[in-house]
Design a protein around this motif. Sequence first.
Motif, short mmCIF file in Angstrom:
data_model
loop_
_atom_site.label_atom_id
_atom_site.label_comp_id
_atom_site.label_asym_id
_atom_site.label_seq_id
_atom_site.Cartn_x
_atom_site.Cartn_y
_atom_site.Cartn_z
N THR A 146 83.77 -20.91 38.60
CA THR A 146 83.84 -21.55 40.01
C THR A 146 82.52 -22.67 39.57
O THR A 146 82.86 -23.40 40.34
N THR A 147 81.39 -22.70 38.70
CA THR A 147 80.06 -23.28 38.72
C THR A 147 81.35 -23.50 36.89
O THR A 147 80.89 -22.47 36.43
N LYS A 148 81.25 -24.75 36.89
CA LYS A 148 81.35 -25.14 35.14
C LYS A 148 80.47 -24.77 34.22
O LYS A 148 79.50 -25.59 34.11
N PRO A 149 81.10 -23.61 33.24
CA PRO A 149 79.61 -23.56 32.45
C PRO A 149 79.94 -24.74 31.47
O PRO A 149 80.59 -25.16 31.27
N SER A 150 78.24 -24.00 30.53
CA SER A 150 77.88 -25.51 29.81
C SER A 150 79.09 -24.65 28.78
O SER A 150 79.62 -24.57 28.17
N LYS A 151 79.08 -26.08 28.10
CA LYS A 151 80.25 -26.25 26.40
C LYS A 151 79.52 -25.38 25.62
O LYS A 151 80.62 -24.68 25.19
#
Lengths: 228, 244
Positions: free
Chosen positions: B68-73
């Motif tokens: 839902t929120t973009k995960p970190s690399k």
Amino acid sequence: MLIDPERLERLTNIAESSLLPLVKGALLYTIPLSVVTFVIGLAIALLTALARLSSMKLLQWAARAYVSAIRGTPLLVQLFIIFYGLPTIGITIDPLPAAIIGFSLNVGAYASEIIRAAILSIPKGQWEAAYSLGMDDVQTLRRIILPQAARVSVPPLSNTFISLVKDTSLASLILVAEMFRKAQEIAATNYEFLLLYTEAALIYWVICFFLSIVQGSMEKRLSRYVVR
Amino acid sequence: MLVVEGLRKTFENHEVLKGVHLTVRKGEVVVIIGPSGSGKTTLLRCLNVLEIPDEGTLTIDDEQLQFTTKPSKKEMIRFRRLTGMVFQAYNLFPHMTALENVMEGPITVKRLKKHEAKEKAEQLLMKVGLKDQMHMYPFQLSGGQQQRVGIARALAMEPKVLLFDEPTSALDPELVGEVLKVMKDLANEGMTMVVVTHEMRFAREVADEVIFFDEGMMIERGHPEQLFTNPTHERTRQFLQRIQ
Ligand SMILES: Nc1ncnc2c1ncn2[C@@H]1O[C@H](COP(=O)(O)OP(=O)(O)OP(=O)(O)O)[C@@H](O)[C@H]1O
Ligand SMILES: [Mg+2]
């Protein structure tokens, strides 16, 4: 147009006595200058190519501007700006370092385009296979992409290197004591321009001939994993 | 256990995954079938985080990744290691021998010592029947052999779930069997697998469950025998008729 024996002897003597200084110029300046600037230039080129491929707009833009400026201006003018131009704003650089800076920046720009194209030519599946194993971008580049890109870049980078060897003759104009400057100096004392410049040309040719042999064997070694 | 909840993915106005829910228990083999363009590859790529879903949650055992929120690399790389991927086009590293291909992940990612990685890679290659081909480059191997290296390479990272995207569809018919055999052995050893394939015999013999996927959604799931002989949905029936 027969050459009389006396003149022939004079020419032979000059050719013999000038060979050592010219070869010395090649061994002490032309070749080391080429090798050092090529290595530095490749490092600049790799960083520039990665900057162009990065997702950061500022880096992309800086890399583009650098490549455009170098490719859009003559090498001789770049050398003159560094050696004769910068002192007027208080930056004085000796001939050899000035040549190293100028040639490195030049090689860096041209080679960055070669490296960028080589990286782009590696199929997307290679990146994905590496990511899939859990590699990050740096590991993927170092282990998977760059080794394959190296193979693709050897022929065009060899051309760059051979051009560089010949272009070092321009360093004579910013007072580097390389081979061609030696030829000019000797010719100025005996006026045998044709002889000395031809002699210099032959030495460049010999160097480049060996380089193309090295290129061939490198290509062969790097393509051992490709269908022949 | 793998749990997929509410997975959505859109490419430029084209909604390819429309809220996928899926549970795969430990040791289960799930086969996904469905028409071309229905989003099967995209689903597997999302599970391997090669594609970033727009919405949804992936859970494998006690690790979770929310989109839902973009995960970190970093989070994505961490989660990616829980699954292994076997590609349709093998995607072997052409500049490395079969052995080096299999050693690469353990050495670079897991930081295993070279001799440990080598020992393990040799075992895996032996397991997939490539004892004599270990030192060959991919171009010297047949498609079936390359794909078996691909499986060994994925196994070397010890994933919790192994994903297969049409692993045999690029192969000549006579080479399909050797790859399916390796997959069957893995299934029998208790490997958790999600397999996209058109090999109905494999599905019948090996799958614990078959899923019919269409237009970005799971239409129906069931025991292979039940789904193949007596599908509940009209669309499944039509699809099965077309491919048989
Ligand atoms: N990177 C992408 N950009 C845009 N559209 C994409 C991308 N990847 C997939 N698609 C589209 O998403 C849809 C689903 O593709 P996907 O490859 O997941 O289908 P598939 O079920 O695996 O089909 P096939 O059986 O042919 O392999 C297709 O319409 C495809 O064109
Ligand atoms: Mg597909």
